[in-house]
Design an enzyme around this catalytic site. Structure first.
Site, PDB file in Angstrom:
ATOM      1  N   TYR A   1     -18.040  38.348  18.693  1.00  0.00           N
ATOM      2  CA  TYR A   1     -18.819  37.803  19.813  1.00  0.00           C
ATOM      3  C   TYR A   1     -20.085  37.104  19.298  1.00  0.00           C
ATOM      4  O   TYR A   1     -20.455  36.013  19.756  1.00  0.00           O
ATOM      5  CB  TYR A   1     -19.192  38.918  20.800  1.00  0.00           C
ATOM      6  CG  TYR A   1     -20.215  38.477  21.821  1.00  0.00           C
ATOM      7  CD1 TYR A   1     -19.880  37.572  22.825  1.00  0.00           C
ATOM      8  CD2 TYR A   1     -21.537  38.927  21.742  1.00  0.00           C
ATOM      9  CE1 TYR A   1     -20.836  37.142  23.740  1.00  0.00           C
ATOM     10  CE2 TYR A   1     -22.484  38.501  22.654  1.00  0.00           C
ATOM     11  CZ  TYR A   1     -22.137  37.607  23.648  1.00  0.00           C
ATOM     12  OH  TYR A   1     -23.077  37.173  24.543  1.00  0.00           O
TER      13      TYR A   1
ATOM     14  N   PRO B   1     -33.717  33.330  22.306  1.00  0.00           N
ATOM     15  CA  PRO B   1     -33.204  34.335  23.245  1.00  0.00           C
ATOM     16  C   PRO B   1     -31.785  34.730  22.854  1.00  0.00           C
ATOM     17  O   PRO B   1     -30.897  33.872  22.778  1.00  0.00           O
ATOM     18  CB  PRO B   1     -33.221  33.607  24.591  1.00  0.00           C
ATOM     19  CG  PRO B   1     -33.149  32.152  24.246  1.00  0.00           C
ATOM     20  CD  PRO B   1     -33.829  31.998  22.928  1.00  0.00           C
TER      21      PRO B   1
ATOM     22  N   GLY C   1     -28.982  37.600  23.936  1.00  0.00           N
ATOM     23  CA  GLY C   1     -28.683  38.688  24.873  1.00  0.00           C
ATOM     24  C   GLY C   1     -28.017  39.872  24.199  1.00  0.00           C
ATOM     25  O   GLY C   1     -27.655  39.816  23.014  1.00  0.00           O
TER      26      GLY C   1
ATOM     27  N   SER D   1     -34.186  37.259  26.442  1.00  0.00           N
ATOM     28  CA  SER D   1     -33.046  36.758  27.230  1.00  0.00           C
ATOM     29  C   SER D   1     -32.945  37.449  28.582  1.00  0.00           C
ATOM     30  O   SER D   1     -33.197  38.651  28.693  1.00  0.00           O
ATOM     31  CB  SER D   1     -31.760  36.995  26.432  1.00  0.00           C
ATOM     32  OG  SER D   1     -30.638  36.890  27.264  1.00  0.00           O
TER      33      SER D   1
ATOM     34  N   TYR E   1     -31.515  32.712  32.975  1.00  0.00           N
ATOM     35  CA  TYR E   1     -30.255  32.184  33.482  1.00  0.00           C
ATOM     36  C   TYR E   1     -30.450  32.110  34.982  1.00  0.00           C
ATOM     37  O   TYR E   1     -30.518  33.140  35.653  1.00  0.00           O
ATOM     38  CB  TYR E   1     -29.087  33.120  33.127  1.00  0.00           C
ATOM     39  CG  TYR E   1     -28.523  32.844  31.756  1.00  0.00           C
ATOM     40  CD1 TYR E   1     -28.139  31.559  31.400  1.00  0.00           C
ATOM     41  CD2 TYR E   1     -28.377  33.853  30.814  1.00  0.00           C
ATOM     42  CE1 TYR E   1     -27.631  31.280  30.139  1.00  0.00           C
ATOM     43  CE2 TYR E   1     -27.867  33.585  29.554  1.00  0.00           C
ATOM     44  CZ  TYR E   1     -27.503  32.295  29.232  1.00  0.00           C
ATOM     45  OH  TYR E   1     -27.009  32.005  27.993  1.00  0.00           O
TER      46      TYR E   1
ATOM     47  N   THR F   1     -32.158  27.999  30.526  1.00  0.00           N
ATOM     48  CA  THR F   1     -30.998  27.553  29.740  1.00  0.00           C
ATOM     49  C   THR F   1     -30.106  26.695  30.629  1.00  0.00           C
ATOM     50  O   THR F   1     -29.662  27.138  31.691  1.00  0.00           O
ATOM     51  CB  THR F   1     -30.239  28.763  29.178  1.00  0.00           C
ATOM     52  OG1 THR F   1     -31.143  29.474  28.311  1.00  0.00           O
ATOM     53  CG2 THR F   1     -29.020  28.349  28.382  1.00  0.00           C
TER      54      THR F   1
ATOM     55  N   LYS G   1     -33.703  24.562  27.868  1.00  0.00           N
ATOM     56  CA  LYS G   1     -32.998  24.851  26.601  1.00  0.00           C
ATOM     57  C   LYS G   1     -31.557  24.360  26.721  1.00  0.00           C
ATOM     58  O   LYS G   1     -30.839  24.788  27.636  1.00  0.00           O
ATOM     59  CB  LYS G   1     -33.020  26.361  26.330  1.00  0.00           C
ATOM     60  CG  LYS G   1     -32.181  26.792  25.130  1.00  0.00           C
ATOM     61  CD  LYS G   1     -32.395  28.272  24.829  1.00  0.00           C
ATOM     62  CE  LYS G   1     -31.629  28.750  23.620  1.00  0.00           C
ATOM     63  NZ  LYS G   1     -30.230  29.056  23.900  1.00  0.00           N
TER      64      LYS G   1
ATOM     65  N   SER H   1     -30.705  22.024  21.733  1.00  0.00           N
ATOM     66  CA  SER H   1     -29.849  23.157  21.346  1.00  0.00           C
ATOM     67  C   SER H   1     -28.446  22.942  21.879  1.00  0.00           C
ATOM     68  O   SER H   1     -28.272  22.390  22.974  1.00  0.00           O
ATOM     69  CB  SER H   1     -30.433  24.441  21.973  1.00  0.00           C
ATOM     70  OG  SER H   1     -29.508  25.518  21.891  1.00  0.00           O
TER      71      SER H   1
ATOM     72  N   HIS I   1     -26.631  25.799  21.798  1.00  0.00           N
ATOM     73  CA  HIS I   1     -26.328  27.224  22.001  1.00  0.00           C
ATOM     74  C   HIS I   1     -25.579  27.791  20.789  1.00  0.00           C
ATOM     75  O   HIS I   1     -24.732  28.675  20.919  1.00  0.00           O
ATOM     76  CB  HIS I   1     -25.485  27.376  23.280  1.00  0.00           C
ATOM     77  CG  HIS I   1     -25.742  28.609  24.075  1.00  0.00           C
ATOM     78  ND1 HIS I   1     -26.348  28.598  25.305  1.00  0.00           N
ATOM     79  CD2 HIS I   1     -25.445  29.915  23.861  1.00  0.00           C
ATOM     80  CE1 HIS I   1     -26.405  29.824  25.794  1.00  0.00           C
ATOM     81  NE2 HIS I   1     -25.867  30.644  24.934  1.00  0.00           N
TER      82      HIS I   1
ATOM     83  N   ASP J   1     -33.007  24.577  18.110  1.00  0.00           N
ATOM     84  CA  ASP J   1     -32.251  25.652  17.464  1.00  0.00           C
ATOM     85  C   ASP J   1     -30.825  25.205  17.263  1.00  0.00           C
ATOM     86  O   ASP J   1     -30.453  24.088  17.614  1.00  0.00           O
ATOM     87  CB  ASP J   1     -32.350  26.981  18.235  1.00  0.00           C
ATOM     88  CG  ASP J   1     -31.487  27.040  19.497  1.00  0.00           C
ATOM     89  OD1 ASP J   1     -30.505  26.277  19.644  1.00  0.00           O
ATOM     90  OD2 ASP J   1     -31.811  27.888  20.356  1.00  0.00           O
TER      91      ASP J   1
HETATM   92  C1  LIG Z   1     -25.035  36.895  20.345  1.00  0.00           C
HETATM   93  C2  LIG Z   1     -25.775  35.742  20.960  1.00  0.00           C
HETATM   94  C3  LIG Z   1     -26.287  35.860  22.246  1.00  0.00           C
HETATM   95  C4  LIG Z   1     -26.984  34.803  22.812  1.00  0.00           C
HETATM   96  N1  LIG Z   1     -27.543  34.966  24.036  1.00  0.00           N
HETATM   97  C5  LIG Z   1     -28.233  33.969  24.591  1.00  0.00           C
HETATM   98  C6  LIG Z   1     -28.844  34.139  25.846  1.00  0.00           C
HETATM   99  O1  LIG Z   1     -28.786  35.188  26.448  1.00  0.00           O
HETATM  100  N2  LIG Z   1     -29.511  33.077  26.362  1.00  0.00           N
HETATM  101  C7  LIG Z   1     -29.602  31.866  25.724  1.00  0.00           C
HETATM  102  O2  LIG Z   1     -30.203  30.930  26.245  1.00  0.00           O
HETATM  103  N3  LIG Z   1     -29.046  31.693  24.512  1.00  0.00           N
HETATM  104  C8  LIG Z   1     -28.376  32.710  23.938  1.00  0.00           C
HETATM  105  N4  LIG Z   1     -27.830  32.542  22.703  1.00  0.00           N
HETATM  106  C9  LIG Z   1     -28.029  31.266  21.992  1.00  0.00           C
HETATM  107  C10 LIG Z   1     -29.305  31.314  21.115  1.00  0.00           C
HETATM  108  O3  LIG Z   1     -30.449  31.364  21.896  1.00  0.00           O
HETATM  109  C11 LIG Z   1     -29.396  30.085  20.202  1.00  0.00           C
HETATM  110  O4  LIG Z   1     -29.334  28.926  20.989  1.00  0.00           O
HETATM  111  C12 LIG Z   1     -28.307  30.058  19.150  1.00  0.00           C
HETATM  112  O5  LIG Z   1     -28.119  31.338  18.607  1.00  0.00           O
HETATM  113  C13 LIG Z   1     -28.675  29.087  18.050  1.00  0.00           C
HETATM  114  O6  LIG Z   1     -27.626  28.959  17.132  1.00  0.00           O
HETATM  115  P1  LIG Z   1     -27.644  29.696  15.696  1.00  0.00           P
HETATM  116  O7  LIG Z   1     -27.831  31.135  15.968  1.00  0.00           O
HETATM  117  O8  LIG Z   1     -26.310  29.398  15.115  1.00  0.00           O
HETATM  118  O9  LIG Z   1     -28.773  29.121  14.911  1.00  0.00           O
HETATM  119  C14 LIG Z   1     -27.136  33.588  22.109  1.00  0.00           C
HETATM  120  C15 LIG Z   1     -26.619  33.471  20.818  1.00  0.00           C
HETATM  121  C16 LIG Z   1     -25.962  34.528  20.238  1.00  0.00           C
HETATM  122  C17 LIG Z   1     -25.452  34.378  18.818  1.00  0.00           C
HETATM  123  C1  LIG Z   2     -20.991  37.926  29.633  1.00  0.00           C
HETATM  124  C2  LIG Z   2     -22.468  37.905  29.437  1.00  0.00           C
HETATM  125  C3  LIG Z   2     -22.856  36.750  28.654  1.00  0.00           C
HETATM  126  C4  LIG Z   2     -24.336  36.670  28.484  1.00  0.00           C
HETATM  127  C5  LIG Z   2     -24.672  35.337  27.922  1.00  0.00           C
HETATM  128  C6  LIG Z   2     -25.163  35.429  26.545  1.00  0.00           C
HETATM  129  C7  LIG Z   2     -25.073  34.102  25.880  1.00  0.00           C
HETATM  130  O1  LIG Z   2     -25.792  33.198  26.204  1.00  0.00           O
HETATM  131  C8  LIG Z   2     -24.111  33.886  24.832  1.00  0.00           C
HETATM  132  O2  LIG Z   2     -24.159  32.817  24.204  1.00  0.00           O
HETATM  133  O3  LIG Z   2     -23.244  34.728  24.583  1.00  0.00           O
END
Ligand SMILES: Cc1cc2nc3c(=O)[nH]c(=O)nc-3n(C[C@H](O)[C@H](O)[C@H](O)COP(=O)(O)O)c2cc1C
Ligand SMILES: CCCCCCC(=O)C(=O)O
Length: 371
Positions: A30, A83, A85, A112, A136, A162, A244, A266, A268, A299
């Protein structure tokens, strides 16, 4: 089902491999894997390697100053925690451990919406350390309003909306593993402690956790989010609002027209739209539109101090660290996170010295060569 993970089984780095040894494999997938074929996830890293540094010499680099300013706030370095999660799937102390690391390093933490712990508990760990809240936007307006109000009441100094997640991307590993991070992490503290969210449930989470988890998944998606909806959120708060997930220069233009205070370039981490442009590749055109009118952050793919340098040279005011922090957290909690950040900062400092720059302001595109 054959997925991207079967085709690209190698680890991105030793850090990632070490984290793999610490996390349950479904949770690791994940965190580490991306959307679809993971083309964008790979592009994010390749984009950095396309640029070479063209250093200056004889510049007296005896004193290197890595500090910078963002929204009138002095940062000891142009780096924030992205951020992320459900951090409890990487470490039992999740965001609380990350918050202690952020406080120790004095680096702003973006919390997050989907954090395992509540924004109140995380704020307690952070003390006076700077914090932003990632929103969100919920399809349930009362929840969005309540989250923003709680963020304001708990000292969060910016709201990061986001915008690249109207629906969740196609995560093939999660489908194959039948994995839900919310189930494993026992849900999101922000929702489970929110009176507006709880008012939407027929039964309390203690009585029916399955329904409470499903409700969280449902309200995180907001396919109807648009610029008009954004105006409503603008009216909810006087805090700076950053978007974002902006990749197109036309959206950067619209962000300016809609009085947005900052942009985070970004994709994501390649977890949403596969085959979309790498963040670093999107940056120059966005900088061209925005100039210095509002801060631009970036990012997706930052793995080293050299990457930070290149992002700043192409126009970012600061960068956010993502997956490497989660790996540090998984390996050794708060200390692991700090070690990851220290390494990146050391690399940035040495890169600045060897490139002949003494301050963040001196980093510019003249120091880069594409080839
Ligand atoms: C496990 C995980 C959870 C994430 N959860 C969120 C989140 O809740 N909200 C959000 O805007 N981005 C979320 N992201 C995206 C990160 O904020 C970020 O944009 C991303 O990790 C950047 O890519 P990199 O980690 O490969 O450098 C998540 C990323 C990962 C890996
Ligand atoms: C099912 C919950 C998902 C939360 C979102 C977290 C996120 O942004 C991600 O990339 O994963």
């Amino acid at each position: 089902m054959i997925t991207a993970a079967d085709i690209q089984p190698e680890f991105e780095s030793l850090l990632e491999r070490k984290a793999f040894e610490k996390i349950r494999s479904e949770a690791f997938d994940y965190i580490a894997r991306g959307a679809g074929s993971e083309a964008t996830m790979q592009e994010n890293l390749l984009a950095f390697s396309k640029w070479k540094i063209r250093p200056r010499v004889l510049r007296n680099v005896a004193e290197i100053d890595m500090s910078s300013t963002l929204f009138d706030q002095k940062l000891s370095m142009p780096v924030l925690f992205a951020p992320i999660g459900v951090q409890r799937i990487a470490h039992p102390e999740g965001e609380l451990a990350s918050a202690r690391a952020a406080k120790e390093l004095n680096v702003p933490l973006v919390v997050s919406s989907a954090a395992s712990y509540s924004m109140e508990d995380i704020a307690n760990e952070l003390g006076g350390c700077s914090r932003w809240f990632q929103l969100y936007c919920s399809s349930e307006e009362i929840v969005t309003r309540s989250l923003v109000q709680r963020a304001e009441a708990n000292g969060y100094s910016a709201i990061v909306i986001t915008v690249d997640t109207p629906v969740l991307g196609i995560r093939e590993s999660d489908a194959r593993n039948q994995y839900s991070p919310l189930e494993e992490g026992d849900g999101c503290g922000n929702y489970l402690n929110d009176p507006a969210f709880l008012s939407l449930l027929d039964l309390s989470p203690e009585e029916d956790m399955k329904a409470a988890l499903q409700k969280q998944i449902d309200i995180i998606d907001q396919p109807g989010l648009d610029w008009d909806e954004l105006k409503k959120i603008r009216e909810l708060t006087s805090l700076p609002i950053l978007l974002k997930g902006v990749l197109h220069p036309e959206d950067a233009k619209l962000a300016l027209e809609n009085n947005v205070d900052g942009i985070i370039v970004s994709n994501h981490g390649g977890r949403q739209l596969d085959h979309c442009i790498a963040s670093l590749d999107a940056l120059p055109d966005i900088k061209n539109i925005v100039q210095d009118r509002i801060p631009i952050l970036l990012d997706s793919g930052i793995r080293s101090g050299v990457d930070v340098f290149k992002a700043l040279a192409l126009g970012a005011d600061a960068v956010l660290l993502g997956r490497p922090l989660v790996y540090g957290l998984a390996i050794n909690g708060e200390v692991g996170v700090m070690q990851v950040v220290h390494k990146i900062l050391h690399e940035l400092e040495i890169t600045m010295a060897l490139a002949g720059v003494r301050s963040i302001k001196e980093i510019n595109s003249d120091l880069l060569f594409k080839g």
